[in-house]
Design a protein around this motif. Structure first.
Motif, short mmCIF file in Angstrom:
data_model
loop_
_atom_site.label_atom_id
_atom_site.label_comp_id
_atom_site.label_asym_id
_atom_site.label_seq_id
_atom_site.Cartn_x
_atom_site.Cartn_y
_atom_site.Cartn_z
N SER A 67 0.75 -1.26 0.10
CA SER A 67 -0.14 0.13 -0.01
C SER A 67 0.76 1.27 0.07
O SER A 67 0.07 2.27 0.37
CB SER A 67 -0.93 0.01 1.20
N SER A 68 2.27 1.20 -0.22
CA SER A 68 3.02 2.32 -0.23
C SER A 68 2.72 3.17 -1.39
O SER A 68 2.14 2.99 -2.66
CB SER A 68 4.32 1.98 -0.15
N SER A 69 3.14 4.58 -1.03
CA SER A 69 2.95 5.61 -2.11
C SER A 69 4.36 6.59 -1.83
O SER A 69 4.97 6.48 -1.05
CB SER A 69 1.68 6.43 -2.07
N LYS A 70 4.44 7.49 -2.93
CA LYS A 70 5.51 8.42 -2.79
C LYS A 70 5.33 9.28 -1.30
O LYS A 70 6.39 9.41 -0.64
CB LYS A 70 5.67 9.29 -3.73
N ALA A 71 4.21 9.57 -1.22
CA ALA A 71 3.74 10.25 0.19
C ALA A 71 4.19 9.66 1.40
O ALA A 71 4.71 10.23 2.41
CB ALA A 71 2.50 11.00 0.06
N SER A 72 3.80 8.19 1.49
CA SER A 72 4.14 7.58 2.49
C SER A 72 5.48 7.25 2.72
O SER A 72 6.15 7.25 3.83
CB SER A 72 3.18 6.04 2.59
N VAL A 73 6.29 7.16 1.77
CA VAL A 73 7.81 6.96 1.95
C VAL A 73 8.51 8.13 2.13
O VAL A 73 9.20 8.13 3.24
CB VAL A 73 8.39 6.50 0.36
N THR A 74 7.95 9.38 1.64
CA THR A 74 8.50 10.63 2.23
C THR A 74 8.32 10.75 3.71
O THR A 74 8.94 11.33 4.40
CB THR A 74 8.05 11.85 1.30
#
Length: 156
Positions: A67-74
């Motif tokens: 369920s990861s996204s660029k926002a969650s990684v950042t």
């Protein structure tokens, strides 16, 4: 011919000895100061490098989740850097390889990547932000350099 009393001669020797010690101090003090500043600066850089590495690791672990996204990684990288004075100045770069080569993630690439895709998370911090440039007075400057760590993982 007049003789100089012994106590006057010993006073001159003490003055010479003091002058020699002052000269030695003047010659050695810049070297000692440079060693001290180098120790402090490289210690801070090492601590900052450890923080960048740990945050890239946390970001890669988050990127591996389905369920990861660029926002969650950042957000995960920012949380890992909590407490560092340069928090907020980091740059997070994500590349995803779904079989056709690495593609820069500018939004939905990571979220839409299939399971098994290779994900690369890189965290960059300017060394000027990570540590004071203490050695610039001696002609050694780290301005314009970056602390960078990259972690590569597969998406679950």
């Amino acid at each position: 011919m007049r003789r100089i009393p012994n106590n006057c001669q010993s006073g001159r020797r003490k003055n010479r000895r003091g002058a020699i010690l002052s000269l030695e101090l003047i010659m050695v003090l810049p070297v000692l100061l440079m060693v001290l500043l180098a120790t402090v600066e490289f210690g801070i850089l090492l601590m900052s490098s450890q923080g960048v590495g740990a945050s890239a690791s946390v970001g890669a672990r988050n990127a591996a989740l389905p369920s990861s996204s660029k926002a969650s990684v950042t957000a995960a990288v920012a949380t890992a850097l909590d407490g560092y004075i340069w928090q907020g100045t980091e740059e997070v770069v994500i590349y995803v390889d779904s079989g056709g080569g690495f593609v820069f993630d500018n939004g939905p690439v990571l979220a839409n990547a299939p399971s098994g895709s290779v994900v690369s998370v890189t965290v960059n911090v300017e060394s000027d932000q990570a540590a004071p440039d203490l050695l610039k007075y001696f002609g050694i400057s780290l301005a314009g350099k970056e602390l960078t760590t990259t972690y590569v993982t597969r998406k679950e």
